[in-house]
Design an enzyme around this catalytic site. Sequence first.
Site, mmCIF file in Angstrom:
data_model
loop_
_atom_site.group_PDB
_atom_site.id
_atom_site.type_symbol
_atom_site.label_atom_id
_atom_site.label_comp_id
_atom_site.label_asym_id
_atom_site.label_seq_id
_atom_site.Cartn_x
_atom_site.Cartn_y
_atom_site.Cartn_z
ATOM 1 N N HIS A 119 0.840 -1.198 0.000
ATOM 2 C CA HIS A 119 0.000 0.000 0.000
ATOM 3 C C HIS A 119 0.878 1.252 0.000
ATOM 4 C CE1 HIS A 119 1.131 -0.673 4.191
ATOM 5 N NE2 HIS A 119 0.920 0.632 4.395
ATOM 6 N N ASP A 126 0.971 5.100 1.790
ATOM 7 C CA ASP A 126 0.406 5.815 2.937
ATOM 8 C C ASP A 126 -0.211 7.140 2.490
ATOM 9 O OD1 ASP A 126 1.278 3.826 4.625
ATOM 10 O OD2 ASP A 126 3.148 4.857 5.145
ATOM 11 N N HIS A 151 4.855 -0.131 -0.012
ATOM 12 C CA HIS A 151 5.493 -1.028 0.950
ATOM 13 C C HIS A 151 4.461 -1.962 1.562
ATOM 14 C CE1 HIS A 151 4.033 2.452 3.216
ATOM 15 N NE2 HIS A 151 3.987 1.674 4.303
ATOM 16 N N ARG A 198 4.239 -8.237 17.656
ATOM 17 C CA ARG A 198 5.032 -7.074 17.264
ATOM 18 C C ARG A 198 4.170 -5.819 17.386
ATOM 19 N NH1 ARG A 198 6.472 -5.172 11.179
ATOM 20 N NH2 ARG A 198 7.933 -3.487 11.704
#
Length: 737
Positions: free
Chosen positions: A666, A668, A718, A728
């Site tokens: 995607h 940002d 990314h 995480r």
Amino acid sequence: MGDRGARPGRLMPMLALLSWAAGLGVAEETPGRIPADKLLVITVATKENDGFHRFMNSAKYFNYTVKVLGQGQEWRGGDGMNSIGGGQKVRLLKEAMEHYASQEDLVILFTECFDVVFAGGPEEVLKKFQKTNHKIVFAADGLLWPDKRLADKYPVVHIGKRYLNSGGFIGYAPYISRLVQQWNLQDNDDDQLFYTKVYIDPLKREAFNITLDHKCKIFQALNGATDEVVLKFENGKSRVKNTFYETLPVAINGNGPTKILLNYFGNYVPNSWTQENGCALCDVDTIDLSTVDVPPKVTLGVFIEQPTPFLPRFLNLLLTLDYPKEALQLFIHNKEVYHEKDIKVFVDKAKHDISSIKIVGPEENLSQAEARNMGMDFCRQDEKCDYYFSVDADVVLTNPRTLKFLIEQNRKIIAPLVTRHGKLWSNFWGALSPDGYYARSEDYVDIVQGNRVGIWNVPYMANVYLIQGKTLRSEMNERNYFVRDKLDPDMALCRNARDMGVFMYISNRHEFGRLISTANYNTSHLNNDFWQIFENPVDWKEKYINRDYSKIFTENIVEQPCPDVFWFPIFSERACDELVEEMEHYGKWSGGKHHDSRISGGYENVPTDDIHMKQIGLENVWLHFIREFIAPVTLKVFAGYYTKGFALLNFVVKYSPERQRSLRPHHDASTFTINIALNNVGEDFQGGGCKFLRYNCSIESPRKGWSFMHPGRLTHLHEGLPVKNGTRYIAVSFIDP
């Protein structure tokens, strides 16, 4: 008939007095300048307090010869501050003058001592005295006391002060002797009224050849004249100047309610502090602890009176004080249940080094004043306690040698200067208003900002201070020092110390630390310090910003693992842990669903399992963090781009195999994005990372507390790489959308 019969009875002694005065030729027999060794200063002190020692030090500075009367005697002259009295001083002077009555070339200067400092020397005094061409000169006052009905009996004065002040006078010994021989009253009768009645009697005034120092050339009474006097620096000297008469008085008297102003002048006069040489008294009467075999025993009083940010660090700093732990004993008052866990952790650590620890907790339900009285008395009742060091929880002592520095100054009460970062707010007042509250002294800003460095006699200090144990067992031996009328405890302590004549000093000779703000401290969160970026920015930075952050700008440690992807340290381990804890404590993770009522339009094309900063009330803090700490890095790595530091979406993402293990490719919705790793790969999770597809570049070992910064829309497509096990956490902001 009665009146006419009384006249001869009154005139006979007056005629004798005039005849006696005519027989003395002091002025004529003393041609030229009077030698300095022919001046004798006489004062009365039945006890020795701080004011007395200051007076004697100023006299010593100018080489005055001083005779002190009444030492060791009981004071029976009344309470001079609140009532008439002082006759004992006249009696003592009368007795002493029998020894000097025949010394026609001797000049006597009688003065108060507890509230007087000399600003000039004997030569100056004698020169000014001789110029008056009178045998006795009294200080002059703009106020008439104690009997205002006598005003009309005073001689008219066209320029200068009209009324007599008995706090200081100078004259030839035979005249002074004959003057005080008139005294036949009691010790608690009023000396001011006695001298006044002599002066307003025309015959006696002529017989004794008395005048007043109308223009304050020799004596300056401060009461009623505070708007006339200023501090003057000139030619390496500090003087008090009377601006009304353009004079430099020699003896400065802080009579009545002006003792605080005198203390201010006493910080500079006589040459205690000058612009050229700084502090002349800072190293006088000090102690060198390096030469002491057995360190003085200190009671450390710790007071937690309200919810206080960064308390664990405050407590830990106490253990870093450079002072033998075997010479310390602890008294802790904690009023807040909220802080009990912090106290327990601290005591468990401290008890290995400090053998005596007394804790008074919230269950005791003590008022602040009661607790402070108890802490001070903890030292007072221990004959081996040499010092009482009181520290409030809003004091950050960053200088480990603070306690040693204060002890070595050897003052009865002394406080280190601490201020709020970037503000003029400090732990002392340089002056008081008429109602006893804060007023800014002329030198306050210079002291706070370090433009004037020294040891300063002040009317109020708080938060952190050192008191000598022997002072607590002598002048301050009453237990109830923190309760007085409706005053706050700190104001009550200072008021009581002032009334006892115990000087309080503030030192700005070193950087000692700072004050933190306890205002607006919200304890409704799990980790409440995280919200302190506005109230206490320095402490927030120390706790939450990575120690290597400054190296970004000094050592160029920014890495670039992929094209235009910059990697740098930003958060401390503690910041990462607390942010994760806060999110898990809130617990309302979004679940990675497309439908999301938290965002505009209610639909997220590339959803993550996250919690927005806004949901936990952290949005404003986070945006300020971006402006303060991210924006400077942006300017460094994206030269020429000036960020607004604004972001609509700020959130923490949670990746785990059970909920959301990865994120599809995607762009940002930002000009640039930050992505901060909040935990450790290999320890807390396996896998994960970020891949920038256009560059076929992956970062698979993110560092805890480090941030990626990369362009958002258009260039940096990314994806989030899969987490294989564990959980995480990352913090993300889409900046300048």
